[in-house]
Design a protein around this motif. Sequence first.
Motif, mmCIF file in Angstrom:
data_model
loop_
_atom_site.group_PDB
_atom_site.id
_atom_site.type_symbol
_atom_site.label_atom_id
_atom_site.label_comp_id
_atom_site.label_asym_id
_atom_site.label_seq_id
_atom_site.Cartn_x
_atom_site.Cartn_y
_atom_site.Cartn_z
ATOM 1 N N SER A 11 0.845 -1.193 0.000
ATOM 2 C CA SER A 11 0.000 0.000 0.000
ATOM 3 C C SER A 11 0.882 1.244 0.000
ATOM 4 N N ASN A 12 0.324 2.334 -0.463
ATOM 5 C CA ASN A 12 1.062 3.595 -0.523
ATOM 6 C C ASN A 12 0.077 4.754 -0.439
ATOM 7 N N THR A 13 0.471 5.815 0.240
ATOM 8 C CA THR A 13 -0.344 7.021 0.337
ATOM 9 C C THR A 13 0.300 8.120 -0.503
ATOM 10 N N PHE A 14 -0.481 8.669 -1.421
ATOM 11 C CA PHE A 14 -0.031 9.805 -2.229
ATOM 12 C C PHE A 14 -0.522 11.074 -1.538
ATOM 13 N N ASN A 15 0.371 12.006 -1.284
ATOM 14 C CA ASN A 15 0.037 13.241 -0.569
ATOM 15 C C ASN A 15 0.156 14.461 -1.471
ATOM 16 N N ASN A 16 -0.385 15.557 -0.994
ATOM 17 C CA ASN A 16 -0.286 16.868 -1.671
ATOM 18 C C ASN A 16 -0.883 16.866 -3.076
ATOM 19 N N LEU A 17 -2.002 16.170 -3.236
ATOM 20 C CA LEU A 17 -2.698 16.148 -4.520
ATOM 21 C C LEU A 17 -3.715 17.282 -4.540
ATOM 22 N N SER A 18 -4.124 17.687 -5.720
ATOM 23 C CA SER A 18 -5.122 18.750 -5.865
ATOM 24 C C SER A 18 -6.514 18.183 -5.642
ATOM 25 N N ALA A 19 -7.224 18.741 -4.653
ATOM 26 C CA ALA A 19 -8.580 18.289 -4.361
ATOM 27 C C ALA A 19 -9.489 18.535 -5.559
ATOM 28 N N GLY A 20 -10.349 17.572 -5.861
ATOM 29 C CA GLY A 20 -11.278 17.682 -6.980
ATOM 30 C C GLY A 20 -10.681 17.266 -8.310
ATOM 31 N N LYS A 21 -9.424 16.887 -8.335
ATOM 32 C CA LYS A 21 -8.768 16.482 -9.584
ATOM 33 C C LYS A 21 -8.688 14.954 -9.647
ATOM 34 N N LYS A 22 -8.869 14.417 -10.852
ATOM 35 C CA LYS A 22 -8.816 12.976 -11.079
ATOM 36 C C LYS A 22 -7.366 12.551 -11.325
ATOM 37 N N TYR A 23 -6.984 11.423 -10.725
ATOM 38 C CA TYR A 23 -5.644 10.867 -10.889
ATOM 39 C C TYR A 23 -5.727 9.413 -11.333
ATOM 40 N N TRP A 24 -4.736 8.992 -12.111
ATOM 41 C CA TRP A 24 -4.607 7.611 -12.557
ATOM 42 C C TRP A 24 -3.459 6.967 -11.785
ATOM 43 N N ILE A 25 -3.672 5.727 -11.358
ATOM 44 C CA ILE A 25 -2.670 5.013 -10.570
ATOM 45 C C ILE A 25 -2.472 3.621 -11.151
ATOM 46 N N ARG A 26 -1.218 3.176 -11.120
ATOM 47 C CA ARG A 26 -0.890 1.792 -11.453
ATOM 48 C C ARG A 26 0.210 1.338 -10.498
ATOM 49 N N VAL A 27 0.315 0.027 -10.326
ATOM 50 C CA VAL A 27 1.314 -0.523 -9.418
ATOM 51 C C VAL A 27 2.086 -1.621 -10.139
ATOM 52 N N GLY A 28 3.390 -1.570 -10.034
ATOM 53 C CA GLY A 28 4.241 -2.615 -10.574
ATOM 54 C C GLY A 28 4.765 -3.479 -9.441
#
Length: 117
Positions: free
Chosen positions: A81-98
């Motif tokens: 697991s991982n926590t992404f911080n300091n993202l823009s609220a209301g914005k969509k993000y794409w995530i993938r894991v290797g």
Amino acid sequence: MLVANGNAVMLASSGYDMQKTRQSNPLEEPGTITITNGITTGQLVASLKRVKGAYSYLYQITPDPLTATSVWDSHAVIKASNTFNNLSAGKKYWIRVGAVGSGSQVAFTPLASQVAQ
């Protein structure tokens, strides 16, 4: 060993202890990512079920829209697991894991997206 030239029968009859042949540790396919909003604004928490054969994980995130030239921000971790911080609220993000295994094995999850709150 030099005389046997790789002949396993000849090596076994030598009377010396033999080393085990290294076996590859195949990496299982990672499942899907679970993404939730963190406890503070601008946080996304991504996780997946531990992948058999994985020594570490490479969590990657990029903002929407997803294109062929998207730049992925990478986070190498040893847990699933991982926590992404300091993202823009209301914005969509794409995530993938290797999932990273022995040698140069890497298996990526399907892409997943979430709007940061």
